[in-house]
Design a protein around this motif. Sequence first.
Motif, short mmCIF file in Angstrom:
data_model
loop_
_atom_site.label_atom_id
_atom_site.label_comp_id
_atom_site.label_asym_id
_atom_site.label_seq_id
_atom_site.Cartn_x
_atom_site.Cartn_y
_atom_site.Cartn_z
N GLU A 111 0.86 -1.20 0.00
CA GLU A 111 0.00 0.00 0.00
C GLU A 111 0.89 1.24 0.00
O GLU A 111 1.81 1.35 0.80
CB GLU A 111 -0.91 0.00 1.23
CG GLU A 111 -1.90 1.14 1.24
CD GLU A 111 -2.99 0.96 2.30
OE1 GLU A 111 -3.28 1.94 3.01
OE2 GLU A 111 -3.54 -0.15 2.41
N ILE A 112 0.61 2.16 -0.93
CA ILE A 112 1.37 3.40 -1.01
C ILE A 112 0.47 4.52 -0.54
O ILE A 112 -0.63 4.73 -1.09
CB ILE A 112 1.87 3.67 -2.46
CG1 ILE A 112 2.83 2.57 -2.91
CG2 ILE A 112 2.60 5.00 -2.56
CD1 ILE A 112 2.19 1.48 -3.68
N LEU A 113 0.92 5.24 0.48
CA LEU A 113 0.08 6.28 1.07
C LEU A 113 -0.04 7.48 0.14
O LEU A 113 0.89 7.80 -0.62
CB LEU A 113 0.67 6.72 2.41
CG LEU A 113 0.75 5.66 3.51
CD1 LEU A 113 1.41 6.21 4.76
CD2 LEU A 113 -0.66 5.13 3.84
N LYS A 156 -9.74 0.94 -6.88
CA LYS A 156 -10.31 0.68 -5.55
C LYS A 156 -9.38 1.10 -4.42
O LYS A 156 -9.27 0.43 -3.41
CB LYS A 156 -10.66 -0.81 -5.42
CG LYS A 156 -11.71 -1.27 -6.43
CD LYS A 156 -11.89 -2.77 -6.37
CE LYS A 156 -12.83 -3.24 -7.47
NZ LYS A 156 -12.77 -4.69 -7.65
N ALA A 157 -8.67 2.21 -4.62
CA ALA A 157 -7.72 2.66 -3.59
C ALA A 157 -8.06 4.08 -3.16
O ALA A 157 -7.19 4.95 -3.14
CB ALA A 157 -6.29 2.57 -4.12
N SER A 158 -9.30 4.32 -2.79
CA SER A 158 -9.72 5.69 -2.47
C SER A 158 -9.06 6.22 -1.19
O SER A 158 -8.99 7.42 -0.98
CB SER A 158 -11.25 5.76 -2.34
OG SER A 158 -11.70 4.82 -1.41
N ALA A 192 -2.14 4.04 -4.04
CA ALA A 192 -2.25 2.80 -4.81
C ALA A 192 -2.13 1.61 -3.88
O ALA A 192 -1.55 1.70 -2.80
CB ALA A 192 -1.17 2.75 -5.90
N LYS A 193 -2.69 0.47 -4.33
CA LYS A 193 -2.57 -0.78 -3.60
C LYS A 193 -2.16 -1.87 -4.58
O LYS A 193 -2.74 -1.98 -5.67
CB LYS A 193 -3.90 -1.15 -2.93
CG LYS A 193 -4.29 -0.18 -1.82
CD LYS A 193 -5.61 -0.57 -1.18
CE LYS A 193 -5.98 0.41 -0.08
NZ LYS A 193 -7.26 0.07 0.57
N LYS A 196 -1.76 -7.04 -9.93
CA LYS A 196 -3.03 -6.37 -9.64
C LYS A 196 -2.72 -5.05 -8.95
O LYS A 196 -2.03 -5.03 -7.93
CB LYS A 196 -3.91 -7.23 -8.73
CG LYS A 196 -4.35 -8.53 -9.37
CD LYS A 196 -5.16 -9.36 -8.40
CE LYS A 196 -5.52 -10.71 -9.01
NZ LYS A 196 -6.16 -11.61 -8.03
N LEU A 197 -3.23 -3.96 -9.50
CA LEU A 197 -2.95 -2.64 -8.95
C LEU A 197 -4.24 -1.82 -8.92
O LEU A 197 -4.95 -1.75 -9.93
CB LEU A 197 -1.90 -1.92 -9.79
CG LEU A 197 -1.39 -0.59 -9.23
CD1 LEU A 197 -0.56 -0.81 -7.96
CD2 LEU A 197 -0.56 0.16 -10.27
N ASP A 198 -4.51 -1.23 -7.77
CA ASP A 198 -5.62 -0.30 -7.64
C ASP A 198 -5.07 1.10 -7.47
O ASP A 198 -4.17 1.32 -6.66
CB ASP A 198 -6.48 -0.67 -6.42
CG ASP A 198 -7.43 -1.82 -6.72
OD1 ASP A 198 -8.29 -1.64 -7.59
OD2 ASP A 198 -7.30 -2.89 -6.09
N LEU A 199 -5.63 2.04 -8.23
CA LEU A 199 -5.20 3.44 -8.16
C LEU A 199 -6.25 4.28 -7.45
O LEU A 199 -7.44 3.93 -7.42
CB LEU A 199 -4.98 4.01 -9.57
CG LEU A 199 -3.89 3.35 -10.42
CD1 LEU A 199 -3.83 4.02 -11.78
CD2 LEU A 199 -2.54 3.42 -9.72
N ASN A 200 -5.81 5.40 -6.90
CA ASN A 200 -6.73 6.34 -6.28
C ASN A 200 -7.57 7.02 -7.36
O ASN A 200 -7.02 7.61 -8.31
CB ASN A 200 -5.93 7.39 -5.48
CG ASN A 200 -6.84 8.30 -4.68
OD1 ASN A 200 -7.69 8.99 -5.22
ND2 ASN A 200 -6.67 8.31 -3.37
N PRO A 201 -8.91 6.97 -7.25
CA PRO A 201 -9.76 7.54 -8.30
C PRO A 201 -10.03 9.03 -8.14
O PRO A 201 -10.76 9.61 -8.95
CB PRO A 201 -11.07 6.75 -8.13
CG PRO A 201 -11.11 6.44 -6.67
CD PRO A 201 -9.69 6.28 -6.21
#
Length: 201
Positions: A6-8, A32-34, A38-39, A75-80
Motif C-alpha cells: 500500500e502506497i500512502l 479501488k484505492a480511495s 495505490a494498492k 493487480k494494482l488499484d489506483l486512487n480515483p
Amino acid sequence: TTPEREILLTQGTETGRLILQLGTAKINLNAKASDALAKLDSNIPGLKQRIIQGTQTVLEYSNEQSDSSTKQDFKLDLNPNIKWDIEANLGVVDGSLNLEEIPIEKLHLALGVGDLKIRFGQKQEMTRMNLWSGATSLDIYIPKGSGLKIKQGKIISNLDVHYMDMIEQDDYLISENYDTAAHKIEIEIVSALSGINVFVQ
C-alpha cells in the motif's frame, strides 16, 4: 526497492503518473484505492518499485524478463480522486485496464504479444491514448455518449468500431457526435499488427 503493498497518498499530491515496465504479466488495473495512492498485489519475481513524491507523484514498477513458469499476476488499484497519466511497456500481456473510475489524461501503451481489454470512463473531459502494438489483440470499451477520434497509423490487420457511426477524414476516423460530446477520447494508433475492436457501451 521491494514493493510496498500500500502506497500512502501524501498531502500535496495533485496528480499521479504510473509507469509500468513489465516483461510478462497478467495485469488487472482498477480504482479501488480511495484511501491510498495505490494498492498492489503481485507475485512477479524481482518486481521493483520506485516512488517519487511531489505535486505529481510518480509510481514506477519494473522487472526483468523471467523464465518462471508461474502465472505472473500484477493487480494494482489506483486512487480515483486524482488525475493520472499512465505509461506502460508490456512484453507479454494478458488482462484488463479498467479506467472507468479513473480520471485519466494520457495513456501511452507499448505492447508486445497477448490479449488486453481497456475500459474508459467519463471522469475526464479529454483522454488521449497512444498505442504501439505488436501481436496484441485489443478490445477497447468507451462509454455511450463519448466522442471518439482515431488516428490510423500503420495498421496491419482490422480496426473495427462497433455501435458508433464514424466519419473518415484523412488519416482519422471521427465519431459523428465528436464536436458536441462532453467527454472525448482520442486514440492514436502508431502501429498495430493484431486486430483492434472498439465497442460503445
